[in-house]
Design a protein around this motif. Structure first.
Motif, PDB file in Angstrom:
ATOM      1  N   ILE A  67       0.834  -1.199   0.000  1.00 23.62           N
ATOM      2  CA  ILE A  67       0.000   0.000   0.000  1.00 23.62           C
ATOM      3  C   ILE A  67       0.869   1.249   0.000  1.00 23.62           C
ATOM      4  O   ILE A  67       0.626   2.197  -0.754  1.00 23.62           O
ATOM      5  N   GLU A  68       1.889   1.254   0.854  1.00 22.15           N
ATOM      6  CA  GLU A  68       2.780   2.414   0.938  1.00 22.15           C
ATOM      7  C   GLU A  68       3.560   2.611  -0.358  1.00 22.15           C
ATOM      8  O   GLU A  68       3.716   3.745  -0.847  1.00 22.15           O
ATOM      9  N   ARG A  69       4.012   1.516  -0.940  1.00 26.23           N
ATOM     10  CA  ARG A  69       4.819   1.608  -2.165  1.00 26.23           C
ATOM     11  C   ARG A  69       3.998   2.180  -3.333  1.00 26.23           C
ATOM     12  O   ARG A  69       4.449   3.078  -4.057  1.00 26.23           O
ATOM     13  N   ILE A  70       2.790   1.677  -3.508  1.00 24.05           N
ATOM     14  CA  ILE A  70       1.963   2.128  -4.634  1.00 24.05           C
ATOM     15  C   ILE A  70       1.438   3.542  -4.385  1.00 24.05           C
ATOM     16  O   ILE A  70       1.294   4.343  -5.314  1.00 24.05           O
ATOM     17  N   THR A  71       1.162   3.859  -3.121  1.00 27.20           N
ATOM     18  CA  THR A  71       0.731   5.226  -2.792  1.00 27.20           C
ATOM     19  C   THR A  71       1.816   6.225  -3.186  1.00 27.20           C
ATOM     20  O   THR A  71       1.528   7.268  -3.795  1.00 27.20           O
ATOM     21  N   GLN A  72       3.073   5.932  -2.859  1.00 28.23           N
ATOM     22  CA  GLN A  72       4.162   6.837  -3.203  1.00 28.23           C
ATOM     23  C   GLN A  72       4.386   6.904  -4.708  1.00 28.23           C
ATOM     24  O   GLN A  72       4.765   7.945  -5.243  1.00 28.23           O
ATOM     25  N   LYS A  73       4.143   5.820  -5.387  1.00 28.93           N
ATOM     26  CA  LYS A  73       4.283   5.797  -6.843  1.00 28.93           C
ATOM     27  C   LYS A  73       3.240   6.682  -7.510  1.00 28.93           C
ATOM     28  O   LYS A  73       3.543   7.434  -8.442  1.00 28.93           O
ATOM     29  N   ARG A 108      -9.455   2.888  -9.162  1.00 31.42           N
ATOM     30  CA  ARG A 108      -9.412   1.680  -9.989  1.00 31.42           C
ATOM     31  C   ARG A 108      -7.977   1.295 -10.315  1.00 31.42           C
ATOM     32  O   ARG A 108      -7.593   0.125 -10.220  1.00 31.42           O
ATOM     33  N   GLU A 109      -7.158   2.284 -10.687  1.00 27.78           N
ATOM     34  CA  GLU A 109      -5.757   2.024 -11.009  1.00 27.78           C
ATOM     35  C   GLU A 109      -4.993   1.551  -9.776  1.00 27.78           C
ATOM     36  O   GLU A 109      -4.189   0.618  -9.834  1.00 27.78           O
ATOM     37  N   PHE A 110      -5.238   2.213  -8.634  1.00 25.67           N
ATOM     38  CA  PHE A 110      -4.562   1.854  -7.381  1.00 25.67           C
ATOM     39  C   PHE A 110      -4.868   0.404  -7.000  1.00 25.67           C
ATOM     40  O   PHE A 110      -3.961  -0.379  -6.683  1.00 25.67           O
ATOM     41  N   LEU A 111      -6.140   0.033  -7.031  1.00 27.52           N
ATOM     42  CA  LEU A 111      -6.516  -1.322  -6.624  1.00 27.52           C
ATOM     43  C   LEU A 111      -6.019  -2.376  -7.609  1.00 27.52           C
ATOM     44  O   LEU A 111      -5.660  -3.488  -7.208  1.00 27.52           O
ATOM     45  N   ASP A 112      -5.969  -2.032  -8.889  1.00 31.72           N
ATOM     46  CA  ASP A 112      -5.436  -2.972  -9.877  1.00 31.72           C
ATOM     47  C   ASP A 112      -3.972  -3.279  -9.565  1.00 31.72           C
ATOM     48  O   ASP A 112      -3.548  -4.440  -9.558  1.00 31.72           O
ATOM     49  N   GLN A 113      -3.204  -2.233  -9.253  1.00 33.34           N
ATOM     50  CA  GLN A 113      -1.791  -2.444  -8.921  1.00 33.34           C
ATOM     51  C   GLN A 113      -1.627  -3.164  -7.580  1.00 33.34           C
ATOM     52  O   GLN A 113      -0.744  -4.014  -7.418  1.00 33.34           O
ATOM     53  N   LEU A 114      -2.490  -2.834  -6.612  1.00 33.88           N
ATOM     54  CA  LEU A 114      -2.367  -3.427  -5.279  1.00 33.88           C
ATOM     55  C   LEU A 114      -2.664  -4.926  -5.300  1.00 33.88           C
ATOM     56  O   LEU A 114      -1.930  -5.722  -4.706  1.00 33.88           O
ATOM     57  N   ILE A 115      -3.714  -5.305  -5.985  1.00 32.54           N
ATOM     58  CA  ILE A 115      -4.068  -6.732  -6.043  1.00 32.54           C
ATOM     59  C   ILE A 115      -2.955  -7.524  -6.733  1.00 32.54           C
ATOM     60  O   ILE A 115      -2.596  -8.628  -6.312  1.00 32.54           O
ATOM     61  N   LYS A 116      -2.378  -6.954  -7.783  1.00 29.03           N
ATOM     62  CA  LYS A 116      -1.261  -7.633  -8.471  1.00 29.03           C
ATOM     63  C   LYS A 116      -0.053  -7.745  -7.546  1.00 29.03           C
ATOM     64  O   LYS A 116       0.656  -8.753  -7.551  1.00 29.03           O
ATOM     65  N   ALA A 117       0.183  -6.706  -6.743  1.00 30.48           N
ATOM     66  CA  ALA A 117       1.318  -6.748  -5.810  1.00 30.48           C
ATOM     67  C   ALA A 117       1.122  -7.847  -4.777  1.00 30.48           C
ATOM     68  O   ALA A 117       2.048  -8.598  -4.458  1.00 30.48           O
ATOM     69  N   TYR A 118      -0.091  -7.957  -4.233  1.00 33.97           N
ATOM     70  CA  TYR A 118      -0.376  -8.996  -3.245  1.00 33.97           C
ATOM     71  C   TYR A 118      -0.288 -10.393  -3.865  1.00 33.97           C
ATOM     72  O   TYR A 118      -0.014 -11.391  -3.187  1.00 33.97           O
TER      73      TYR A 118
END
Length: 273
Positions: free
Chosen positions: A194-200, A259-269
């Motif tokens: 979450i922190e990584r994608i938020t900063q991105k 939508r973009e944030f959650l797409d990246q987050l689910i892939k990260a998990y």
């Protein structure tokens, strides 16, 4: 899950991206007074409506004890670094042991902070009487409580009985209490992506732990052994979101960002796939 999200300032600046870890427990209670009744032309001292009204007034002025957990303590620690002046000082002061009384009073005056600092109970519905010319034989009210994690529904029912202090007014559960559990831990494996994608996506925007004052599906999932966290990446302004209102809304930009944030987050998990 829903429950977490970003906060916007009144001028549209992103303040933080919130991650919900736990929520208050929802429970409705019925307060009810009964009476033999009689004809309204011959009133008596004992009146079910008056007794209920007096009980509700006592509930209205009662304050449940202040409490903290990891999510709320972390929230105020982080927010104190983002605010300035009296508000920042107050947020630091309530984290002392014991909390500073004056600072606490100022924060409790704000419904947003009051709702996450302790259990709250409020009357939401009333019913009573059976005829305009008859003394009431029954008067009742629904009192909705949002219970701070760690306190049981029965604890609150007993507290309400003590606050009401009238054996005529019965305090009962409207529905059987739900199963509850401690908030899920905010581990590095949860917070890291979450922190990584938020900063991105939004450089410089911090990630804050939060506890929901309302209710989500997490109230069923976490106690069932499925640790549930609220995170959406959707930023909103509480003053204009109008949650549960007829004109509830979210910014179009925020919707697409989420939508973009959650797409990246689910892939990260899922390991980056």
């Amino acid at each position: 899950n829903e429950g977490g999200g970003g906060r916007l300032s009144p001028d549209g600046q992103r303040l933080y991206n919130g991650v919900q870890a736990g929520e208050k427990v929802y429970q409705d209670y019925r307060l009810e007074a009964t009476n033999p009744g009689g004809h309204s032309s011959r009133p008596v001292k004992d009146n079910a409506i008056y007794q209920l009204a007096a009980a509700l007034m006592r509930v209205s002025v009662y304050q449940f004890p202040i409490a903290f957990n990891d999510a709320t303590r972390g929230f105020f620690e982080h927010r104190s670094k983002m605010e300035t002046g009296q508000l920042a000082a107050d947020m630091r002061a309530i984290l002392q042991t014991p909390p500073d009384a004056d600072a606490l009073a100022r924060l409790l005056a704000d419904p947003n902070y009051n709702s996450i600092l302790h259990t709250t109970c409020v009357a939401t519905m009333l019913d009573g009487g059976h005829a305009p010319n008859g003394l009431p034989q029954r008067a009742g009210a629904n009192v909705n409580c949002r219970i701070f994690p760690g306190t049981t529904q029965e604890d609150v029912r007993v507290t309400l009985e003590h606050v009401v202090a009238d054996p005529v007014v019965k305090v009962t559960f409207v529905d059987p209490p739900e199963k509850v559990s401690p908030p899920p831990p905010l581990t590095k494996s949860i917070l890291g992506p979450i922190e990584r994608i938020t900063q991105k996506m939004w450089p410089g925007v911090p990630v804050l732990p939060t506890m929901a004052a309302g209710a989500t599906d997490g109230r069923f999932l976490t106690p069932s052994g499925i640790p549930t966290y609220g995170v959406s990446g959707i930023f909103g302004d509480p003053a204009t979101t109008n949650a549960h209102g007829l004109n509830e809304r979210v910014r179009v930009e925020s919707l697409y960002e989420g939508r973009e944030f959650l797409d990246q987050l689910i892939k990260a998990y899922a390991g980056g796939r």
